[in-house]
Design an enzyme around this catalytic site. Structure first.
Site, PDB file in Angstrom:
ATOM      1  N   ASP A   8      -8.668  -0.122   7.579  1.00  0.00           N
ATOM      2  CA  ASP A   8      -7.501   0.652   7.122  1.00  0.00           C
ATOM      3  C   ASP A   8      -6.451   0.614   8.230  1.00  0.00           C
ATOM      4  O   ASP A   8      -6.713   0.995   9.365  1.00  0.00           O
ATOM      5  CB  ASP A   8      -7.931   2.098   6.837  1.00  0.00           C
ATOM      6  N   ASP A 103      -2.966  -1.522   2.453  1.00  0.00           N
ATOM      7  CA  ASP A 103      -3.386  -1.495   3.871  1.00  0.00           C
ATOM      8  C   ASP A 103      -4.876  -1.278   4.069  1.00  0.00           C
ATOM      9  O   ASP A 103      -5.324  -0.988   5.167  1.00  0.00           O
ATOM     10  CB  ASP A 103      -2.593  -0.423   4.624  1.00  0.00           C
ATOM     11  N   GLU A 104      -5.653  -1.431   2.995  1.00  0.00           N
ATOM     12  CA  GLU A 104      -7.045  -1.006   3.071  1.00  0.00           C
ATOM     13  C   GLU A 104      -7.941  -1.941   2.270  1.00  0.00           C
ATOM     14  O   GLU A 104      -7.570  -2.343   1.170  1.00  0.00           O
ATOM     15  CB  GLU A 104      -7.082   0.386   2.430  1.00  0.00           C
TER      16      GLU A 104
HETATM   17  P1  TTP Z   1      -2.854   5.507   4.205  1.00  0.00           P
HETATM   18  O1  TTP Z   1      -3.779   4.462   4.728  1.00  0.00           O
HETATM   19  O2  TTP Z   1      -3.434   6.683   3.495  1.00  0.00           O
HETATM   20  O3  TTP Z   1      -2.004   6.118   5.403  1.00  0.00           O
HETATM   21  P2  TTP Z   1      -1.418   5.402   6.663  1.00  0.00           P
HETATM   22  O4  TTP Z   1      -1.829   3.981   6.782  1.00  0.00           O
HETATM   23  O5  TTP Z   1       0.065   5.619   6.689  1.00  0.00           O
HETATM   24  O6  TTP Z   1      -2.019   6.263   7.842  1.00  0.00           O
HETATM   25  P3  TTP Z   1      -3.524   6.253   8.382  1.00  0.00           P
HETATM   26  O7  TTP Z   1      -3.410   5.833   9.823  1.00  0.00           O
HETATM   27  O8  TTP Z   1      -3.986   7.662   8.236  1.00  0.00           O
HETATM   28  O9  TTP Z   1      -4.297   5.294   7.551  1.00  0.00           O
HETATM   29  O10 TTP Z   1      -1.810   4.856   3.242  1.00  0.00           O
HETATM   30  C1  TTP Z   1      -1.274   3.556   3.480  1.00  0.00           C
HETATM   31  C2  TTP Z   1       0.183   3.511   3.085  1.00  0.00           C
HETATM   32  O11 TTP Z   1       0.343   3.877   1.735  1.00  0.00           O
HETATM   33  C3  TTP Z   1       1.034   4.463   3.889  1.00  0.00           C
HETATM   34  O12 TTP Z   1       1.490   3.891   5.100  1.00  0.00           O
HETATM   35  C4  TTP Z   1       2.148   4.780   2.934  1.00  0.00           C
HETATM   36  C5  TTP Z   1       1.533   4.635   1.565  1.00  0.00           C
HETATM   37  N1  TTP Z   1       1.246   5.954   0.980  1.00  0.00           N
HETATM   38  C6  TTP Z   1       2.228   6.548   0.178  1.00  0.00           C
HETATM   39  O13 TTP Z   1       3.287   5.953  -0.077  1.00  0.00           O
HETATM   40  N2  TTP Z   1       1.976   7.794  -0.338  1.00  0.00           N
HETATM   41  C7  TTP Z   1       0.820   8.493  -0.082  1.00  0.00           C
HETATM   42  O14 TTP Z   1       0.647   9.622  -0.558  1.00  0.00           O
HETATM   43  C8  TTP Z   1      -0.178   7.866   0.750  1.00  0.00           C
HETATM   44  C9  TTP Z   1      -1.457   8.592   1.061  1.00  0.00           C
HETATM   45  C10 TTP Z   1       0.097   6.613   1.249  1.00  0.00           C
HETATM   46 MG    MG Z   2      -3.831   3.420   6.529  1.00  0.00          MG
END
Ligand code: TTP
Ligand code: MG
Length: 353
Positions: A8, A103-104
């Protein structure tokens, strides 16, 4: 035993914006809508998180919490490009990649293209290559099933790598706050906390039947994952989203009894294919082509995931009867199923320990 990695990216959208504009480094960066309207936070840098800002909250609220934040509009094309880059790196190791979002992804590296046995080493190499190719950090979880790999990737964010071997399962899950369990959202965690269930250890005390009473079908899932059992396979993005069978008649047909027999045969063919692939579905579609070549499809959600011919037929029969038009002849009948899941999941989970 399987070797699963969950990757992730860290603060994905925000980290890309900072990469594009290094002057933002170390600042509170919020990607999303502007704070003066009905905008919502997509994500934010870790600096902004210290102020309590998080994904999904209103930008206005975020601005109140962190007035110094820099708000940026998202650049989706850029994020998609990076997403492709990281997937390319995953595919160097295995074709068993299940992307969950941009991103995952889960990777099954039990058998991998480079013949590397050490999954932790693979995760380290993937992290290093992502950093080299994209300039971004990610977090990885390495374990023997999907559930634990995902929990692991979240444990030491950002730039983390957590390995959870079987003997560490309890050590990791027992103290884990209930809201950190993947799939347990705000509503469920509030409900559980009311019952005094605050962490994995509290949840572990519940018997299977009581957990099912409490959480429905999900109770079954959590009962077993808490005991280290999660047989879900890594499902690639190339797996079919729908499975269907159809048959065109030699002669157009308007006899409902005969059509129901044909439907039964279609259900049997479909069931056989589902079982061969080890999947089942929860949305059934009936396809009817009339003698004038007009095509209609009618769908319904099933009450549970199904793969048995009798169940497929029962739903198909309902749809056919509900849409029966006495005055028309039919030249083709089809039965399809979608919203698929891996059969292994539940059958194996349902075996009592
Ligand atoms: P995430 O992997 O949940 O968050 P992140 O990568 O920003 O942070 P983390 O380090 O905690 O993993 O989500 C990936 C992307 O998806 C995030 O950068 C933006 C988008 N996203 C949204 O647009 N709305 C949301 O509610 C979430 C959870 C994510
Ligand atoms: Mg993330």
């Amino acid at each position: 035993m399987k070797k699963i990695i969950h990757i992730d990216m860290d603060a994905f959208f925000a980290a890309i914006e900072v990469r594009e504009n290094p002057r933002l480094k170390g600042k509170c960066v919020i990607v999303g809508g502007p704070p003066n309207g009905r905008g919502v936070v997509s994500t934010c840098s870790y600096e902004a998180r210290k102020f309590g800002v998080h994904s999904g909250m209103s930008s206005y609220h975020a601005w109140n919490l962190c007035p110094e934040a820099i708000f940026l509009h998202p650049h989706f094309n850029l994020y998609i490009k990076v997403s492709h880059q990281i997937r390319e790196i995953f595919y160097k190791w295995t074709d068993l990649v299940e992307p969950l979002s941009l991103d995952e992804a889960y990777l099954d590296v039990t058998e991998n293209k480079l013949g590397e046995e050490d999954a932790v080493k693979i995760a380290k190499l993937i992290k290093a290559e992502i950093l080299e190719k994209t300039g971004l950090t990610c977090s990885a979880g390495v374990s023997y099933n999907k559930f634990l790999a995902k929990i692991g990737s979240d444990l030491n964010k950002p730039d983390g790598l957590t390995y959870i071997p079987p003997e560490k399962t309890n050590e990791v899950l027992f103290p884990l706050p209930i809201e950190k369990f993947s799939g347990i959202g705000k509503v469920t965690s509030a409900k559980l906390k009311k019952k005094g269930i605050n962490n994995g250890a509290d949840l572990y005390k519940y018997e299977l039947k009581d957990l099912i009473k409490l959480l429905g079908k999900a109770g079954n899932f959590y009962y077993y994952v808490l005991r280290g059992i999660d047989k879900r396979a890594v499902i690639t993005e190339f797996e079919p989203k729908t499975l269907s069978c159809e048959t065109t008649f030699y002669e157009d047909n308007d006899n409902l009894d005969e059509l129901l027999i044909i439907l039964k045969q279609l259900a049997e063919r479909l069931s056989k294919r589902l079982k061969e692939k080890g999947i089942r579905g929860s949305n059934l579609t009936l396809k009817i082509k009339y003698d004038n070549f007009e095509l209609i499809t009618r769908s319904c959600n099933t009450r549970s995931f199904i793969d048995e011919a009798s169940e497929l037929f029962a739903y198909g029969e309902q749809l056919l009867i509900a849409n029966w038009d006495n005055s028309r002849k039919i030249r083709l009948l089809g039965l399809g199923i979608s919203k698929l899941e891996n059969t292994e999941t539940e059958e194996q989970l349902l075996i009592p320990l």
